[in-house]
Structures are given as C-alpha cells and as structure tokens.
Motif scaffolding. Structure first.
Motif, PDB file in Angstrom:
ATOM      1  N   VAL A  77     -14.808   2.824 -14.633  1.00 31.01           N
ATOM      2  CA  VAL A  77     -13.899   1.692 -14.471  1.00 31.01           C
ATOM      3  C   VAL A  77     -13.088   1.937 -13.209  1.00 31.01           C
ATOM      4  O   VAL A  77     -12.741   3.083 -12.893  1.00 31.01           O
ATOM      5  N   TYR A  78     -12.785   0.857 -12.498  1.00 34.90           N
ATOM      6  CA  TYR A  78     -12.096   0.967 -11.213  1.00 34.90           C
ATOM      7  C   TYR A  78     -10.780   0.198 -11.228  1.00 34.90           C
ATOM      8  O   TYR A  78     -10.645  -0.821 -11.911  1.00 34.90           O
ATOM      9  N   LEU A  79      -9.853   0.671 -10.439  1.00 38.34           N
ATOM     10  CA  LEU A  79      -8.630  -0.072 -10.148  1.00 38.34           C
ATOM     11  C   LEU A  79      -8.502  -0.121  -8.633  1.00 38.34           C
ATOM     12  O   LEU A  79      -8.219   0.882  -7.987  1.00 38.34           O
ATOM     13  N   GLN A  80      -8.774  -1.296  -8.076  1.00 44.19           N
ATOM     14  CA  GLN A  80      -8.648  -1.494  -6.631  1.00 44.19           C
ATOM     15  C   GLN A  80      -7.237  -1.969  -6.334  1.00 44.19           C
ATOM     16  O   GLN A  80      -6.804  -2.986  -6.887  1.00 44.19           O
ATOM     17  N   MET A  81      -6.558  -1.263  -5.463  1.00 45.54           N
ATOM     18  CA  MET A  81      -5.162  -1.573  -5.171  1.00 45.54           C
ATOM     19  C   MET A  81      -5.022  -1.909  -3.691  1.00 45.54           C
ATOM     20  O   MET A  81      -5.414  -1.108  -2.829  1.00 45.54           O
ATOM     21  N   HIS A  82      -4.498  -3.068  -3.412  1.00 47.67           N
ATOM     22  CA  HIS A  82      -4.235  -3.517  -2.038  1.00 47.67           C
ATOM     23  C   HIS A  82      -2.745  -3.790  -1.876  1.00 47.67           C
ATOM     24  O   HIS A  82      -2.005  -3.907  -2.861  1.00 47.67           O
ATOM     25  N   SER A  83      -2.319  -3.913  -0.631  1.00 45.67           N
ATOM     26  CA  SER A  83      -0.925  -4.249  -0.300  1.00 45.67           C
ATOM     27  C   SER A  83       0.041  -3.367  -1.084  1.00 45.67           C
ATOM     28  O   SER A  83       1.013  -3.848  -1.683  1.00 45.67           O
ATOM     29  N   LEU A  84      -0.225  -2.096  -1.073  1.00 48.13           N
ATOM     30  CA  LEU A  84       0.588  -1.165  -1.859  1.00 48.13           C
ATOM     31  C   LEU A  84       2.012  -1.111  -1.346  1.00 48.13           C
ATOM     32  O   LEU A  84       2.264  -1.224  -0.132  1.00 48.13           O
ATOM     33  N   LYS A  85       2.932  -0.932  -2.283  1.00 48.64           N
ATOM     34  CA  LYS A  85       4.357  -0.882  -1.991  1.00 48.64           C
ATOM     35  C   LYS A  85       4.905   0.482  -2.437  1.00 48.64           C
ATOM     36  O   LYS A  85       4.345   1.096  -3.354  1.00 48.64           O
ATOM     37  N   PRO A  86       5.990   0.911  -1.857  1.00 52.61           N
ATOM     38  CA  PRO A  86       6.585   2.189  -2.308  1.00 52.61           C
ATOM     39  C   PRO A  86       6.869   2.200  -3.808  1.00 52.61           C
ATOM     40  O   PRO A  86       6.748   3.255  -4.454  1.00 52.61           O
ATOM     41  N   GLU A  87       7.196   1.049  -4.374  1.00 52.59           N
ATOM     42  CA  GLU A  87       7.479   0.998  -5.809  1.00 52.59           C
ATOM     43  C   GLU A  87       6.231   1.108  -6.684  1.00 52.59           C
ATOM     44  O   GLU A  87       6.327   1.150  -7.898  1.00 52.59           O
ATOM     45  N   ASP A  88       5.058   1.163  -6.060  1.00 49.89           N
ATOM     46  CA  ASP A  88       3.824   1.437  -6.803  1.00 49.89           C
ATOM     47  C   ASP A  88       3.605   2.938  -6.978  1.00 49.89           C
ATOM     48  O   ASP A  88       2.668   3.343  -7.668  1.00 49.89           O
ATOM     49  N   THR A  89       4.437   3.749  -6.346  1.00 53.30           N
ATOM     50  CA  THR A  89       4.304   5.194  -6.459  1.00 53.30           C
ATOM     51  C   THR A  89       4.490   5.621  -7.911  1.00 53.30           C
ATOM     52  O   THR A  89       5.524   5.346  -8.525  1.00 53.30           O
ATOM     53  N   ALA A  90       3.475   6.272  -8.457  1.00 54.36           N
ATOM     54  CA  ALA A  90       3.493   6.671  -9.865  1.00 54.36           C
ATOM     55  C   ALA A  90       2.259   7.520 -10.147  1.00 54.36           C
ATOM     56  O   ALA A  90       1.355   7.622  -9.311  1.00 54.36           O
ATOM     57  N   VAL A  91       2.228   8.078 -11.343  1.00 51.71           N
ATOM     58  CA  VAL A  91       1.011   8.703 -11.840  1.00 51.71           C
ATOM     59  C   VAL A  91       0.248   7.624 -12.609  1.00 51.71           C
ATOM     60  O   VAL A  91       0.808   6.972 -13.498  1.00 51.71           O
ATOM     61  N   TYR A  92      -0.988   7.430 -12.249  1.00 52.41           N
ATOM     62  CA  TYR A  92      -1.824   6.396 -12.856  1.00 52.41           C
ATOM     63  C   TYR A  92      -2.780   7.036 -13.856  1.00 52.41           C
ATOM     64  O   TYR A  92      -3.423   8.055 -13.557  1.00 52.41           O
ATOM     65  N   TYR A  93      -2.885   6.394 -15.032  1.00 54.11           N
ATOM     66  CA  TYR A  93      -3.736   6.883 -16.106  1.00 54.11           C
ATOM     67  C   TYR A  93      -4.738   5.810 -16.506  1.00 54.11           C
ATOM     68  O   TYR A  93      -4.411   4.625 -16.526  1.00 54.11           O
ATOM     69  N   CYS A  94      -5.940   6.250 -16.870  1.00 54.99           N
ATOM     70  CA  CYS A  94      -6.878   5.329 -17.492  1.00 54.99           C
ATOM     71  C   CYS A  94      -6.971   5.663 -18.974  1.00 54.99           C
ATOM     72  O   CYS A  94      -6.696   6.790 -19.393  1.00 54.99           O
ATOM     73  N   ALA A  95      -7.349   4.663 -19.738  1.00 55.01           N
ATOM     74  CA  ALA A  95      -7.432   4.819 -21.184  1.00 55.01           C
ATOM     75  C   ALA A  95      -8.551   3.939 -21.719  1.00 55.01           C
ATOM     76  O   ALA A  95      -8.964   2.978 -21.063  1.00 55.01           O
ATOM     77  N   ALA A  96      -9.017   4.266 -22.905  1.00 51.77           N
ATOM     78  CA  ALA A  96     -10.092   3.493 -23.529  1.00 51.77           C
ATOM     79  C   ALA A  96      -9.777   3.264 -25.003  1.00 51.77           C
ATOM     80  O   ALA A  96      -9.101   4.075 -25.631  1.00 51.77           O
TER      81      ALA A  96
END
Length: 125
Positions: A77-96
């Motif tokens: 599974v993919y998460l495509q991220m565009h136009s990133l902002k400083p407030e997007d800074t985080a640890v990203y997790y995937c789940a099922a």
C-alpha cells in the motif's frame, strides 16, 4: 507483518511516497490505513483504502495533497504525498484490518488489527 518505509527529509512543497509492505499473508484480504503521530499526541488518521482499492478516504488536512493506493500483486500500500508542509512532519504508520467494509472510513486507530513500525517524515521550511 507490515513494514513501512520511504520517510525522510524533504523541503516544504516537496513530495515523498511512503510504502507499506505486507508479509506472511495476502494483503488483499485487508483494508489498510495510514496514520501519523506528532510528539505527545495520539495517532491521527491520514487515510484508508479498501481491500480492493476501490474506495479511499483521506483526512481533510491532506485532501488534495495526498493520495492512497495499493498494489495487491506486490502486497503493498502506498501513500503519495505532495505539497508537503512543515506541519506534516510526523512519524507515519501503516495499519491493516480484517473484514473491512468499503463504505466505512475506519478513522480510529483502535479499528485496526495490525501495525507496521513508523517511518519518520520531516518537512523543512
């Protein structure tokens, strides 16, 4: 077992693609979600994709900038991220989650059965 990767450091306005690879059983049997966690906060819903990929839901904060997709042949599974902002800074997790319904958003972290380790995304201004 889920493994998320693809995080890193990017400048504001840039793009990143996160991947979540599953092993051990066919990912096509599971709905999948992405969450992110800011320091001192609970995990926040980013998006959900149904087992077939036919339904996707995104948090309002990322709509128009992020897309979620999957390739069941690759168990990923993919998460495509565009136009990133400083407030997007985080640890990203995937789940099922098992037995997902394509018409339900599954925005709570408690609705998932399996989690990958996080991948850090840092957006510099």
């Amino acid at each position: 077992q889920l493994q998320a990767f693809g995080g890193g450091l990017v400048q504001a306005g840039g793009s990143l693609r996160l991947s979540c690879a599953a092993s051990g059983r066919p990912f096509s049997n599971y709905g999948a979600g992405w969450f992110r966690q800011f320091p001192g906060k609970e995990r926040e819903f980013v998006g959900f994709i149904s087992w077939s990929g036919g339904s996707t839901y995104l948090a309002d904060s990322v709509k128009g900038r992020f897309t979620i997709s999957r390739d069941n042949a690759k168990n990923t599974v993919y998460l495509q991220m565009h136009s990133l902002k400083p407030e997007d800074t985080a640890v990203y997790y995937c789940a099922a989650r098992r037995n997902s319904n394509a018409s339900i958003r599954y925005a709570s972290q408690y609705e998932y059965n399996y989690w990958g380790q996080g991948t850090l995304v840092t957006v510099s201004s």
